[in-house]
Design a protein around this motif. Structure first.
Motif, PDB file in Angstrom:
ATOM      1  N   GLU A   1      40.608  41.368  38.845  1.00  0.00           N
ATOM      2  CA  GLU A   1      40.869  41.921  40.174  1.00  0.00           C
ATOM      3  C   GLU A   1      39.838  42.955  40.634  1.00  0.00           C
ATOM      4  N   PRO A   2      39.420  43.895  39.782  1.00  0.00           N
ATOM      5  CA  PRO A   2      38.403  44.850  40.274  1.00  0.00           C
ATOM      6  C   PRO A   2      37.128  44.152  40.739  1.00  0.00           C
ATOM      7  N   GLY A   3      36.730  43.100  40.031  1.00  0.00           N
ATOM      8  CA  GLY A   3      35.548  42.360  40.449  1.00  0.00           C
ATOM      9  C   GLY A   3      35.782  41.616  41.752  1.00  0.00           C
TER      10      GLY A   3
ATOM     11  N   GLU B   1      41.802  32.728  34.815  1.00  0.00           N
ATOM     12  CA  GLU B   1      41.084  32.578  33.553  1.00  0.00           C
ATOM     13  C   GLU B   1      39.760  33.345  33.582  1.00  0.00           C
ATOM     14  N   LEU B   2      39.535  34.154  32.562  1.00  0.00           N
ATOM     15  CA  LEU B   2      38.295  34.928  32.473  1.00  0.00           C
ATOM     16  C   LEU B   2      37.088  34.009  32.368  1.00  0.00           C
ATOM     17  N   SER B   3      37.264  32.863  31.742  1.00  0.00           N
ATOM     18  CA  SER B   3      36.148  31.938  31.557  1.00  0.00           C
ATOM     19  C   SER B   3      35.696  31.302  32.871  1.00  0.00           C
ATOM     20  N   ASN B   4      36.512  31.395  33.887  1.00  0.00           N
ATOM     21  CA  ASN B   4      36.191  30.816  35.193  1.00  0.00           C
ATOM     22  C   ASN B   4      35.708  31.928  36.110  1.00  0.00           C
ATOM     23  N   ASP B   5      34.399  32.101  36.199  1.00  0.00           N
ATOM     24  CA  ASP B   5      33.805  33.066  37.131  1.00  0.00           C
ATOM     25  C   ASP B   5      34.352  34.482  36.912  1.00  0.00           C
ATOM     26  N   ASN B   6      34.363  34.910  35.642  1.00  0.00           N
ATOM     27  CA  ASN B   6      34.827  36.271  35.306  1.00  0.00           C
ATOM     28  C   ASN B   6      36.214  36.576  35.861  1.00  0.00           C
TER      29      ASN B   6
ATOM     30  N   GLY C   1      35.095  41.076  47.573  1.00  0.00           N
ATOM     31  CA  GLY C   1      35.728  41.037  48.883  1.00  0.00           C
ATOM     32  C   GLY C   1      35.165  42.086  49.824  1.00  0.00           C
ATOM     33  N   ILE C   2      34.923  43.286  49.295  1.00  0.00           N
ATOM     34  CA  ILE C   2      34.337  44.353  50.109  1.00  0.00           C
ATOM     35  C   ILE C   2      32.952  43.943  50.601  1.00  0.00           C
TER      36      ILE C   2
END
Length: 734
Positions: free
Chosen positions: A399-401, A462-467, A406-407
Motif C-alpha cells: 500500500e505505501p508504494g 501478492e508481493l511477487s506481482n509488481d511489489n 497514485g500521488i
C-alpha cells in the motif's frame, strides 16, 4: 617632511573622519547586507545628510578615503513617492571599480538611505605592464572564434543603423578597470584589468573577458548569452518556447532560470539491455544536446534517434517546475533549488522511465511505447522526487508504494491540466502509446484492468506481482482524486451507491499537496492517507462545506468509509414541528418550508444557502440559522420566536402529499423518467444539488414524462398544487 610622521598624520586624519561620522551616524537605523550589497538607512530625525555628506561617509568606509571617489553615472530619477534615486560609480585613483556602485535615495535633498555595493580596502598598482592591444590578443586567443562580428561589414553597417551612430562598432575597445575576484572564502582580491566585450559570429556568442593588465592572464569570463529563450518542435506537444544556455559549443538544453538549473543530456544508448531493464548506465559519459542557432526545428530533430524527445523532455521539465512554483511556491523538487537532471536514451529498446533519487532517466520506447519523454511521465517522476524529498527513504511495496504511485499519477494529471486543460488529463501515458491506449485511466480504471475500489476487483496482494501491485492498486487513489475533482455518481465494487460533487482539480490539488508535505510518512497506506486528507480538509473547510462532504463521499466511492448521510447536499425541511427540542438540519443548502411552533428548537446549518420558502412559519420557538462557508462561519445568530414569524403569509392548511399519491420511475434514471399521480393540476420543479432550478412546468395533468439533459447527480422534484406538495429525491446516473 618626515615620512613616518606623514603616515601617522594620514592615519590620524582618517580616524578623525571616521570619528566625526561615527558621532553623527548614531542615526543609522539599519544596515542589512546580502550578497555583498547592503542597504543603509538613516534616521533623519537626528541628523540631516546631504548627498555630499553621504558620499563622504561612504568614502570613510572604503578604507582608502583619499584614493576613493564616486562619479555620477546617470541623471537622478524620481519615483511615485517623490524620492530621488541617484547612481554613482566607485573609482580608485580615478579608475572605475567594477560593480562598485552606490545609489543615494533622497527626498527634499535629504538622503534617507543608500544602496551600497562598496569595494573596500583596495591597495594595488594602477600602472599596467601590458598594452590594451596586447591584452586584446590574449582575450581573442582565449575565445578562439573563427570569425567576429566586426569583421563582417554588413553586420557593422547594420549596427550603425540600429544604434543611429556612425561611430558604432562591434570592435572591442576595452577599458581599464579594477576587478574584484573573490576566493573560495569570499574574500576580495583586486586586479588591474582590461575589460573586453567580444562578439563572435562563428560560433555566435558574446563574452565579457577580464584580462590581467600585469601578465595577460584571463581573470574572469562570462557569457552575455547565458540564458536564451528558444523555440523548438517537441515530439508530442507541438511548437514550444523554452530556456537554453549559450556556450562556446552552441546552445544547450540547459536552463539556469529555474532553481539551480534544468539540465537535459543524451546517454546515446551506452547502457546495457538486461531483459526489460537497463543496467550499467554511464551517466558520466552523457553529452549535451547542442544547436547552433537556437532554433530547434523538426527538420533537424525529428529523426530516427527521436532527438525531438529531448526538446519535449526539457520543456516538460520546465513547465512541471513552473506548475509547482506557481501553485505552491515550491522551488524545485526539494524546495531548495536543487538542479534537475534529465537523461535520455540509457540503452536500446528501453520501455520505462524512472526517478532514482538523483535524476530522471527516460527510455526511448520500443514495441509498445514511443519515447517516454512526455509531460505526464516527467510530472509523474518529479512527483516521486517531491514525495521522496518530503518523507525521506521509504519502502515502495504494497500500500505505501501504491499510494506514492497514485500521488505521482495525480501530479501527472494536474500538470497536464496546467499545460492543456482541453486534453484528456486522466489518461496516463496515452501520448506515447503505439497502440492507441493508455497505461492507466484514473476516470475509469477498470477499462485498463485496474481497481477503482479498495480491495475490489483487480486488486493485487501478492508481493511477487509488481511489489504488491503498486502500479495497479494506485488507481484507487487516482480515481478518488478524479471523483473529488470532477464529481461522479455510481455503484462501487462493494455494492454501495455513491454521489460525489466535484470541487475542481485546483482545489483538490491543494489537499494533496498539503497532505504530502505536512502529514505523510514513509509507511502511509490508503486508510492513513484518507485520515490525513480529512485532517487537511478540517483545516481548510468547515464540515458542512461542499469540499468537505465531497472528500468524504469520494473516499466512500472508492470503498473507504461511509457516505455523508448525516447531512445531504440539498435538504428540504417540510415537516411541521411541535414540542420537539433540538432538531438539527445540516446541509450544503437548506430550504425550510415547514411550520415550527410551541416550544420547538431548530438549528439550520448550511454550507451555502438557507432558504425560507413561502409557507415557512415559526411561532413561540427557538430558531438558529447559520451558514458555515469554506474556512469561515457567518452566524446569523439565535432567534427566539415569541410571536408569529413567516416568510410569507401563513398557509396553515398546506398538507404534504403522501408517498402513495405520487410515483416517479425509473429512479435512478438516465435522464428520462415519468411522474404518475391522481392530481389533475399541479406544478413540477426540479432543483439540482446547488439549489438551482433546472426545470419548471406549471400546467401538468396526472401522468407526464420528463426528459432532462443534465449531468449525473442528485436532484429534487417538488410537486405542488393548490393545497398540497410532495418532494422526492431523483438520482440521475450515467
Amino acid at each position: 617632511m618626515n615620512k613616518k610622521n606623514g603616515v601617522l598624520g594620514f592615519v590620524a586624519l582618517l580616524l578623525f573622519h571616521q570619528l566625526i561620522f561615527a558621532q553623527s551616524i548614531g542615526n543609522i537605523l539599519s544596515s542589512n547586507q546580502a550578497n555583498n550589497t547592503s542597504l543603509i538607512r538613516f534616521d533623519n530625525k537626528t541628523t540631516v545628510f546631504s548627498e555630499q555628506q553621504a558620499i563622504a561617509y561612504l568614502k570613510s568606509l572604503s578604507g582608502s578615503y583619499k584614493r576613493t571617489s564616486f562619479e555620477n553615472m546617470e541623471p537622478a530619477t524620481m519615483d511615485q513617492y517623490g524620492i530621488y534615486h541617484k547612481k554613482y560609480q566607485q573609482q580608485y585613483k580615478n579608475i572605475p571599480v567594477e560593480n562598485g556602485v552606490i545609489i543615494l535615495h533622497s527626498k527634499n535633498s535629504i538622503v534617507n538611505s543608500v544602496t551600497c555595493n562598496l569595494k573596500k580596502n583596495i591597495n594595488i598598482n594602477i600602472y599596467p605592464s601590458i598594452s590594451k592591444a596586447e591584452a586584446l590578443t590574449f582575450a581573442l586567443d582565449y575565445v578562439g572564434s573563427s570569425e567576429y562580428m566586426w569583421e563582417d561589414q554588413a553586420e557593422e553597417q547594420l549596427l550603425k543603423k540600429i544604434k543611429k551612430d556612425l561611430s558604432a562598432s562591434y570592435f572591442p575597445e576595452g577599458k581599464l578597470c579594477i576587478y574584484d575576484k573573490k576566493n573560495k572564502y569570499n574574500l576580495s582580491k583586486y586586479y588591474l584589468s582590461y575589460k573586453f566585450d567580444i562578439y563572435s559570429k562563428n560560433p555566435t556568442q558574446r563574452q565579457v573577458i577580464y584580462v590581467n593588465a600585469m601578465d595577460g592572464s584571463i581573470i574572469y569570463c562570462y557569457d552575455k548569452f547565458t540564458d536564451a529563450s528558444a523555440v523548438g518542435e517537441t515530439r508530442y506537444s507541438g511548437t514550444k518556447t523554452f530556456e537554453t544556455l549559450h556556450s562556446l559549443e552552441g546552445y544547450l538544453l540547459r536552463d539556469n532560470t529555474r532553481g539551480n538549473g534544468i539540465i537535459t543530456k543524451n546517454l546515446n544508448f551506452l547502457g546495457e539491455e538486461f531483459g526489460a531493464y537497463c543496467t550499467n548506465i554511464p551517466y558520466a559519459s552523457a553529452v549535451d544536446y547542442v544547436d547552433d542557432d537556437n532554433n530547434w526545428s523538426a527538420q533537424e530533430y525529428d529523426n530516427f534517434l527521436k532527438d525531438n524527445a529531448a526538446i519535449e523532455a526539457h520543456w516538460a521539465t520546465q513547465v512541471t517546475y513552473d506548475y509547482f512554483n506557481e501553485n505552491f511556491n515550491r522551488n524545485s523538487f526539494d524546495n531548495q533549488s536543487a538542479p534537475i537532471w534529465v537523461y535520455l536514451n540509457p540503452c536500446e529498446n528501453y520501455e520505462n522511465a524512472f526517478w532514482d533519487g538523483i535524476r530522471i532517466t527516460i527510455g526511448g520506447g520500443y514495441l509498445i511505447h514511443d519515447n517516454f519523454a512526455c509531460v505526464d511521465v516527467i510530472a509523474h517522476e518529479l512527483g516521486h522526487a517531491i514525495t521522496g524529498a518530503e518523507i525521506g527513504d521509504h519502502d515502495v511495496i504494497y500500500e505505501p508504494g501504491a499510494v506514492e504511485e497514485g500521488i505521482s499519477d495525480i501530479w501527472a494529471s494536474c500538470v497536464e491540466h496546467y499545460v492543456n486543460p482541453n486534453r484528456n488529463i486522466w489518461q496516463i501515458m496515452d501520448q506515447i502509446s503505439l497502440n492507441s491506449y493508455c497505461e492507466r485511466d484514473l476516470q475509469n480504471p477498470k477499462q485498463k484492468g485496474m481497481p477503482d475500489t479498495y480491495m475490489g476487483q483487480y486488486w493485487i496482494n501478492e508481493l511477487s506481482n509488481d511489489n504488491g501491485g503498486i502500479h495497479t492498486n494506485c488507481t484507487v487513489l487516482g480515481h478518488w482524486f478524479y471523483l473529488l475533482s470532477e464529481g461522479g455518481t455510481g455503484v462501487n465494487d462493494n455494492g454501495d451507491f455513491y454521489h460525489v460533487e466535484g470541487i475542481g482539480i485546483e482545489e483538490a490539488s491543494k489537499i494533496i499537496y498539503s497532505t504530502v508535505t505536512n502529514y505523510m510518512t514513509p509507511n502511509t497506506g490508503f486508510e492513513a492517507f484518507k485520515q490525513f486528507t480529512m485532517q487537511v480538509a478540517n483545516n481548510m473547510y468547515c464540515e458542512y462545506c461542499v469540499a468537505y462532504t465531497s472528500i468524504l463521499n469520494a473516499w466512500h466511492a472508492v470503498g473507504l468509509g461511509e457516505p455523508v448521510s448525516y447531512y445531504e447536499s440539498y435538504l428540504m425541511v417540510d415537516q411541521n414541528l411541535s414540542n420537539i427540542e433540538n432538531i438539527f438540519a445540516a446541509s450544503n443548502i437548506v430550504e425550510a418550508n415547514s411550520h415550527i411552533y410551541n416550544g420547538s428548537g431548530i438549528d439550520f446549518v448550511s454550507g451555502k444557502n438557507i432558504i425560507f420558502s413561502p409557507g415557512f412559519h415559526a411561532e413561540d420557538c427557538f430558531l438558529k440559522a447559520s451558514i458555515c462557508a469554506c474556512g469561515e462561519i457567518d452566524n446569523t445568530g439565535y432567534k427566539s420566536i415569541q410571536e408569529s414569524y413567516s416568510e410569507t403569509e401563513d398557509i396553515q392548511n398546506v398538507s404534504p402529499l403522501k408517498e402513495k399519491d405520487v410515483a416517479i420511475f425509473p429512479n435512478p434514471s438516465r435522464g428520462t423518467f415519468s411522474i404518475q399521480t391522481p392530481i389533475e393540476q399541479y406544478s413540477v420543479k426540479i432543483i439540482n444539488s446547488r439549489g438551482q432550478e433546472i426545470y419548471s412546468n406549471n400546467d401538468n395533468n396526472q401522468n407526464i414524462t420528463i426528459e432532462l439533459n443534465t449531468e449525473p447527480g442528485i436532484y429534487f422534484i417538488k410537486i405542488t398544487n393548490a393545497n398540497s406538495q410532495y418532494i422526492k429525491k431523483l438520482i440521475i446516473s450515467k
